[in-house]
Design an enzyme around this catalytic site. Structure first.
Site, mmCIF file in Angstrom:
data_model
loop_
_atom_site.group_PDB
_atom_site.id
_atom_site.type_symbol
_atom_site.label_atom_id
_atom_site.label_comp_id
_atom_site.label_asym_id
_atom_site.label_seq_id
_atom_site.Cartn_x
_atom_site.Cartn_y
_atom_site.Cartn_z
ATOM 1 N N SER A 105 0.822 -1.218 0.000
ATOM 2 C CA SER A 105 0.000 0.000 0.000
ATOM 3 C C SER A 105 0.859 1.271 0.000
ATOM 4 C CB SER A 105 -0.922 0.012 1.216
ATOM 5 O OG SER A 105 -1.701 -1.154 1.224
HETATM 6 N N1 SAM Z 1 -0.803 -4.995 3.953
HETATM 7 C C1 SAM Z 1 -0.066 -5.316 2.772
HETATM 8 C C2 SAM Z 1 1.336 -4.783 2.794
HETATM 9 O O1 SAM Z 1 1.717 -4.083 3.748
HETATM 10 O O2 SAM Z 1 2.076 -5.105 1.861
HETATM 11 C C3 SAM Z 1 -0.740 -4.882 1.517
HETATM 12 C C4 SAM Z 1 -1.973 -5.614 1.291
HETATM 13 S S1 SAM Z 1 -2.496 -5.820 -0.357
HETATM 14 C C5 SAM Z 1 -3.110 -4.227 -0.700
HETATM 15 C C6 SAM Z 1 -3.937 -6.830 -0.004
HETATM 16 C C7 SAM Z 1 -3.587 -8.227 0.424
HETATM 17 O O3 SAM Z 1 -4.778 -8.840 0.896
HETATM 18 C C8 SAM Z 1 -3.077 -9.086 -0.704
HETATM 19 O O4 SAM Z 1 -1.869 -9.666 -0.373
HETATM 20 C C9 SAM Z 1 -4.177 -10.135 -0.877
HETATM 21 O O5 SAM Z 1 -3.707 -11.388 -1.296
HETATM 22 C C10 SAM Z 1 -4.747 -10.186 0.528
HETATM 23 N N2 SAM Z 1 -6.106 -10.734 0.625
HETATM 24 C C11 SAM Z 1 -7.164 -10.584 -0.230
HETATM 25 N N3 SAM Z 1 -8.246 -11.230 0.229
HETATM 26 C C12 SAM Z 1 -7.868 -11.807 1.420
HETATM 27 C C13 SAM Z 1 -8.550 -12.605 2.362
HETATM 28 N N4 SAM Z 1 -9.833 -12.958 2.220
HETATM 29 N N5 SAM Z 1 -7.864 -13.006 3.453
HETATM 30 C C14 SAM Z 1 -6.570 -12.667 3.641
HETATM 31 N N6 SAM Z 1 -5.862 -11.922 2.752
HETATM 32 C C15 SAM Z 1 -6.518 -11.481 1.660
#
Ligand code: SAM
Length: 268
Positions: A105
Site C-alpha cells: 500500500s
Molecule cells: N498490507 C499489505 C502490505 O503491507 O504489503 C498490503 C496488502 S495488499 C493491498 C492486499 C492483500 O490482501 C493481498 O496480499 C491479498 O492477497 C490479501 N487478501 C485478499 N483477500 C484476502 C482474504 N480474504 N484473506 C486474507 N488476505 C486477503
C-alpha cells in the site's frame, strides 16, 4: 596490540643500537598508549534520508499527528518489502506491485490507517491481508504482538521470511481467509483490513473487544471504496467515514455480494 608492541620493540631496538649506551639503568619503559578497541561500525541504511523525507513530506505535512506512528514509519525499511526492481521507488508515496496481482500500500495510507487504530503498546492487533508484510512490520513497532492473515500462500511465506530476516519475531502469520478473522486469538483491540470487502465482515466485528477499532476500506471491487473506522461500543457500533481510497478486493468466502452490515445499520 601485538603489532604495536612489535613496532615499539623494533623502534626501541633500532634507536637503542644507534644511540650512545645509557650510563644509568633505564627507568621502566613507558606504557604504550593503546588505541580504543575497534567499534563494530553501525549498519548504514542508505535509504534513511529518503525515508525521513517521505515521512515529513507526505505524513507530518498531511496531518498524521501520532508521534509513535511517525516514528514507526521512519523506522521500518520499506525498501526491504518491495521486489528488487522497485527498490528505487520504495520511498515514493504510491503503491507498488508485489506479485500475484497484489500491491504494497501507499505509505501515507499505511500511516493513516495505523493512526486510526489508536494503538497502545499492549494492544492485540489483527491484520487481514499480509501482502509484503510492510503494514504488519509497522504495527510490530507499535505493539507487543501482531497477528496477520494472508490468503495467498506464496506471499505469506515471503512475508514470514522477511519478518525473520529483519528480526520481527512478534508477528504471527497465518495462511487463510481473513474474512473469518482469527477466532482462537480473539478478542482484539484493533483490526485492520488492507484489502477491500464489499461489506464490513461480521466475524471481524465479533472479534473486537469492547472499545475496539476496526479500520477497513469498503466498496465494490475494482472501483473506489470508502475508508471506515468502526468503533465497538457495547452492542453499538460507531462508524467514521474517512473518505475515498482504492484497494485490491478482499477475496474469499465472505464476499457474497449480500447487503452488508454497514448498509444495514448506517444506510451507506
Ligand atoms: N498490507 C499489505 C502490505 O503491507 O504489503 C498490503 C496488502 S495488499 C493491498 C492486499 C492483500 O490482501 C493481498 O496480499 C491479498 O492477497 C490479501 N487478501 C485478499 N483477500 C484476502 C482474504 N480474504 N484473506 C486474507 N488476505 C486477503
Amino acid at each position: 596490540m601485538a603489532v604495536r608492541w612489535l613496532f615499539f620493540i623494533i623502534v626501541v631496538g633500532i634507536l637503542g643500537g644507534c644511540a650512545p649506551k645509557p650510563t644509568s639503568t633505564p627507568t621502566s619503559l613507558p606504557e604504550p598508549t593503546l588505541a580504543p578497541p575497534a567499534q563494530a561500525s553501525p549498519t548504514v541504511d542508505p535509504y534513511l534520508e529518503k525515508r525521513l523525507k517521505l515521512v515529513d513530506r507526505t505524513m507530518r505535512n498531511r496531518g498524521i499527528k501520532d508521534e509513535r506512528v511517525l516514528k514507526a514509519m521512519e523506522t521500518v525499511p520499506r525498501h526491504e518489502f518491495v521486489p528488487p526492481e522497485y527498490i528505487d521507488s520504495a520511498y515514493a508515496d504510491h503503491p507498488l506491485p508485489i506479485g500475484y496481482g497484489q500491491t504494497i500500500s501507499q505509505p501515507y495510507i499505511v500511516a493513516l490507517m495505523t493512526e486510526l487504530l489508536q494503538l497502545e503498546p499492549d494492544d492485540k492487533v489483527l491484520e487481514i491481508g499480509t501482502g509484503s508484510g510492510y503494514q504488519a512490520a509497522v504495527l510490530a513497532e507499535l505493539v507487543d504482538e501482531v497477528w496477520t492473515i494472508e490468503i495467498i500462500p506464496q506471499l505469506a511465506k515471503q512475508a514470514e521470511e522477511r519478518f525473520q530476516r529483519l528480526g520481527y519475531d512478534n508477528i504471527h502469520t497465518r495462511v487463510g481467509d481473513g474474512y473469518y478473522g482469527w477466532p482462537e486469538e480473539a478478542p482484539f483491540d484493533a483490526i485492520i483490513v488492507t484489502a477491500a470487502p464489499d461489506h464490513a465482515p461480521q466475524p471481524l466485528i465479533d472479534q473486537l473487544k469492547n472499545g475496539g477499532r476496526l479500520v477497513v476500506p469498503i466498496g465494490p471491487p475494482g472501483g473506489y471504496q470508502t475508508l471506515w473506522q468502526i468503533v465497538k461500543e457495547g452492542d453499538d457500533l460507531k462508524a467514521y467515514n474517512l473518505g475515498g481510497v482504492r484497494f485490491v478486493p478482499l477475496v474469499g468466502g465472505g464476499q457474497s455480494g449480500e447487503p452488508g452490515l454497514l448498509e444495514d445499520r448506517f444506510g451507506q
